[in-house]
Write an enzyme that holds these catalytic residues in place. Structure first.
Site, short mmCIF file in Angstrom:
data_model
loop_
_atom_site.label_atom_id
_atom_site.label_comp_id
_atom_site.label_asym_id
_atom_site.label_seq_id
_atom_site.Cartn_x
_atom_site.Cartn_y
_atom_site.Cartn_z
N LEU A 56 0.83 -1.21 0.00
CA LEU A 56 0.00 0.00 0.00
C LEU A 56 0.86 1.26 0.00
CD1 LEU A 56 -2.85 -1.03 2.45
CD2 LEU A 56 -2.93 -0.96 -0.05
N ALA A 59 2.14 1.82 -3.50
CA ALA A 59 1.08 2.36 -4.36
C ALA A 59 0.83 3.84 -4.06
CB ALA A 59 -0.21 1.56 -4.18
N GLU A 60 0.73 4.19 -2.78
CA GLU A 60 0.48 5.58 -2.42
C GLU A 60 1.64 6.48 -2.85
OE1 GLU A 60 -0.86 8.42 1.31
OE2 GLU A 60 -0.15 6.40 1.74
N ASN A 61 2.86 5.99 -2.71
CA ASN A 61 4.01 6.80 -3.08
C ASN A 61 4.14 6.97 -4.59
OD1 ASN A 61 6.20 7.58 -0.78
ND2 ASN A 61 4.84 5.93 -0.13
N GLY A 64 1.60 9.41 -5.58
CA GLY A 64 2.03 10.74 -5.14
C GLY A 64 3.09 11.33 -6.04
#
Length: 140
Positions: A56, A59-61, A64
């Site tokens: 996760l 994916a978030e990074n 971003g």
């Protein structure tokens, strides 16, 4: 999508991306970017498999990085991250996150991120929403 300027920002000081071993890459498409992460002691769980939380975070990074590349001078933060983990990845393997922009609004970006192992098998499917913020101006 060209993420080279964002990579320079990330490299300035230690952060989650560098701590977990994420590497970001530009792509020829303007609505995609990607990241690669080796599964090792920095991001595995005690049983030797890639941590779902590390997936996760990857994916978030990467989402971003994509939002930041699309909005120079803005601050892009994840406000919603949800995913499904469908296959385990053992320590020693490498995972690749392919992020595709689904919606680009003025203040919200929505991304779909597919994470695959070195055999190109789906590991996780993640949905990320980023909030785009204008930095406060100093001197006011």
């Amino acid at each position: 999508m060209d993420v080279e300027a964002v990579k320079k920002i990330i490299a300035k000081e230690p952060n989650l991306s560098t701590a977990l071993g994420m590497e970001f890459y530009s792509t020829p498409e303007e609505d995609t970017c990607m990241a690669v992460m080796q599964v090792d002691q920095r991001n595995r769980q005690p049983f030797g498999f890639l941590s779902g939380g590390a997936s996760l975070a990857l994916a978030e990074n990467v989402a971003g990085v994509g939002s930041t590349a699309l909005c120079p001078g803005k601050i892009c933060v994840g406000i919603s991250v949800s995913g499904d983990h469908v296959k385990a990845v053992s320590e020693g393997d490498t995972v690749t996150a392919h992020a595709k922009l689904v919606s680009k609004g003025r203040t919200l970006h929505v991304w779909d991120v597919k994470i695959v192992n070195s055999s190109n098998e789906l590991i996780s499917n993640v949905h990320v929403t980023n909030y785009i913020i204008s930095p406060k101006r100093s001197g006011k």
